[in-house]
Design an enzyme around this catalytic site. Structure first.
Site, PDB file in Angstrom:
ATOM      1  N   LYS A 119      -4.588  -9.079   5.102  1.00  0.00           N
ATOM      2  CA  LYS A 119      -4.580  -7.760   4.013  1.00  0.00           C
ATOM      3  C   LYS A 119      -5.780  -7.285   3.920  1.00  0.00           C
ATOM      4  O   LYS A 119      -6.909  -8.092   3.990  1.00  0.00           O
ATOM      5  CB  LYS A 119      -3.948  -8.480   2.513  1.00  0.00           C
ATOM      6  CG  LYS A 119      -3.693  -7.644   1.452  1.00  0.00           C
ATOM      7  CD  LYS A 119      -3.370  -8.438   0.521  1.00  0.00           C
ATOM      8  CE  LYS A 119      -2.994  -7.288  -0.881  1.00  0.00           C
ATOM      9  NZ  LYS A 119      -2.201  -8.390  -1.987  1.00  0.00           N
TER      10      LYS A 119
ATOM     11  N   SER B 271       1.496  -6.140  -3.563  1.00  0.00           N
ATOM     12  CA  SER B 271       0.771  -5.207  -3.110  1.00  0.00           C
ATOM     13  C   SER B 271       0.170  -5.689  -1.515  1.00  0.00           C
ATOM     14  O   SER B 271      -0.357  -4.892  -0.993  1.00  0.00           O
ATOM     15  CB  SER B 271      -0.766  -5.281  -3.771  1.00  0.00           C
ATOM     16  OG  SER B 271      -1.460  -6.703  -3.692  1.00  0.00           O
TER      17      SER B 271
ATOM     18  N   GLY C 265       1.205 -11.225  -8.977  1.00  0.00           N
ATOM     19  CA  GLY C 265       2.335 -10.896  -9.998  1.00  0.00           C
ATOM     20  C   GLY C 265       3.488 -10.820  -9.199  1.00  0.00           C
ATOM     21  O   GLY C 265       4.693 -10.550  -9.495  1.00  0.00           O
TER      22      GLY C 265
ATOM     23  N   SER D 291       2.710 -10.392  -5.396  1.00  0.00           N
ATOM     24  CA  SER D 291       2.192  -9.396  -4.101  1.00  0.00           C
ATOM     25  C   SER D 291       2.389  -9.929  -2.907  1.00  0.00           C
ATOM     26  O   SER D 291       2.314  -9.144  -2.126  1.00  0.00           O
ATOM     27  CB  SER D 291       0.848  -9.091  -4.513  1.00  0.00           C
ATOM     28  OG  SER D 291       0.601  -8.329  -5.642  1.00  0.00           O
TER      29      SER D 291
END
Length: 509
Positions: free
Chosen positions: A80, A155, A177, A179
């Site tokens: 990521k 995300s 949360g 992601s």
């Protein structure tokens, strides 16, 4: 290379692939270029990759010389954007972080390399990471590999799209949360969010630094559970514990993971905050039945006060400074892509939040509560918030122990929302964010697809608040026949192996 059978390489699971790499029956360069080719194709289709890590080719040459070392010898891994790789940017979708390459690898990347893995690309994220869509002004919008009009989640959305499209066999992301869990669920793959401190977060960027109310975690994403377990085995090693002494030296517990004892499983179909889509509810029901038929015991678990947890702990905890540090991140940045309301609220002065909260209360109670919890707190108030979260956590565990549960089966938001919707639906993180607040390990496993019946039933979707958010969510779920729907598997803190063992059971059934 005409002699390379790309299709057969790409069809191997991670355990099979790593076994063939380690016993020498597959040359690492064949594997590497098979995945580079596939990754390129998926990137062209979904716009999920931000950077190719050129040094991976040097690492590949070295790996051929030094021979088979490490559990992940020769395995190409995607990383990521927000996880530091030496010499590359960790932009978090912010223009100001461009051309600011990381001085060294994050601990998790260092450990992957020592285990023989080859990080080969970095993947896209939403601006600031505080979103479950995947769009920013530098790299643009990432699309869902299964249906381009849908969001890949976020995300860790670039990871979801790349792993879901088959362009990476193992991805590393973060979750504060949901992601990791949103992209995995939206793109039809598996992911594990461990307890916050089980894997090192050194060298990992975060959207809101310093906040302790909602625990962030680093974790793996892959096509199947066995691959996640292999990744954890590789990461939970001496190198991890010596490179970051704040990580508890708990190696992977094989015994727990491979146990076949029947489990006592708590479950619930809804959190009474975000009404589940018909497919979400069906996924939990069908899974419950399959687990019972396989000899496990299922016990209903009563969730209470989720609205209080979301407003006060999740929103109140993330933005306990009134959103100051979150807003500061955007200084000098262009368009606050997909942040919409959240950004605007964080930026508003205290008096305006108070006024808005008061005016909205009779008409849109949810909006009123969210505005109210985004105010700046005194130190005294932050401490009492942390104390309250601890209390809540102990009560939750007490309820869990009273029912004598091993693990919990929970809904996971799905199917994938249409592109652009996650930014308007920050309230829909309730199913995932609960377990960041509690800091419990939680994984997702896809278990079913949306049917025509689910789509038909969706027409009657009302929501619990029947507000603008509920109406928007019904639209966002729409048009998803054939898209995957997952469930969440949860265990108590530090019980990642038990969580994975339960995920494996769910996946098998």
């Amino acid at each position: 290379n005409p002699s390379v059978n790309v299709v057969s390489i790409l069809s191997l699971s991670l355990p099979e692939l790593s076994k063939k790499l380690r016993d020498g029956s597959l040359p690492p360069d064949h594997v590497f270029y098979a995945y580079v080719g596939k990754a390129l194709q998926i990137a062209t289709e979904t716009n999920c990759i931000t950077e190719y890590l050129q040094e991976s080719e040097t690492q590949l040459r070295k790996a051929k010389l030094t021979g088979m070392q490490g559990l992940l010898y020769g395995v190409p891994v995607s990383i990521k954007d927000s996880i530091d790789c030496q010499g590359h940017d960790s932009t978090m979708g912010f223009i100001k972080y461009l051309n600011k390459p990381a001085a060294e690898d994050s601990v998790v990347v260092q450990v992957l390399r020592r285990q023989g893995a080859i990080p080969f690309v970095k993947t896209n994220v939403p601006q600031s990471l505080i979103s479950y869509d995947c769009k920013n002004l530098i790299f643009g919008q990432t699309r869902n590999p299964l249906l381009y009009t849908k969001s890949p989640g976020g995300s860790s959305g670039g990871e979801g799209a790349l792993v879901g499209g088959g362009g990476s066999i193992l991805g590393i992301g973060t979750d504060v949360g949901g992601s990791l869990r949103f992209p995995a669920a939206f793109c039809g793959v598996c992911a594990l969010k461990p307890t916050g401190n089980r894997l090192s977060k050194r060298g990992v960027m975060s959207g809101v630094v310093g906040q302790k109310a909602v625990a962030a975690a680093v974790g793996p994403m892959a096509k199947d559970v066995e691959s996640l377990a292999l990744c954890l085995r590789a990461l939970l090693c001496e190198d991890m514990f010596s490179l970051d002494s704040t990580v508890p030296p708990l190696p992977f517990n094989e015994e727990v993971y491979s146990s076949t004892q029947p489990l006592r499983i708590g479950y619930y179909e809804t959190d009474f905050f975000t009404m589940p889509s018909p497919a979400m509810r069906r996924a939990v029901r069908e899974m419950k039945q399959l687990l019972e038929e396989a000899g496990h015991t299922l016990v209903p678990f009563e969730l209470t006060n989720v609205d209080y947890v979301i407003f006060n702990f999740c929103v109140g905890g993330m933005f306990a400074d009134g959103g100051t540090s979150f807003v500061k991140k955007f200084n000098g940045e262009m368009e606050k892509v997909g942040m919409g309301l959240l950004f605007w609220l964080a930026k508003s002065p205290h008096w305006l939040k108070t006024l808005l909260s008061w005016i909205a209360k009779p008409f849109v109670p949810r909006f009123s509560s969210i505005v109210g919890s985004m105010r700046a707190n005194t130190v005294d108030e932050v401490w009492s918030l942390h104390h309250e979260i601890e209390d809540f956590c102990h009560q939750f565990i007490a309820q869990w122990k009273k029912l004598n549960l091993d693990v919990m089966l929970c809904p996971m938001l799905g199917p994938a929302l249409g592109i652009g919707y996650p930014g308007k639906l920050s309230v829909a993180v309730s199913y995932t964010m609960l377990y960041n607040t509690l800091d419990f390990p939680a994984g997702v496993v896809p278990v079913t697809m949306v049917t025509d019946e689910d789509e038909e039933e969706l027409k009657g979707y009302k929501g619990y608040y029947q507000d603008w958010w509920d109406r928007t969510l019904a639209k966002a779920f729409h048009g998803s026949v054939g898209m995957p729907v997952a469930v969440q598997c949860v265990a108590l803190p530090w019980q990642e192996e038990l969580c994975l063992r339960f995920m494996k059971e769910v996946e098998t059934l």
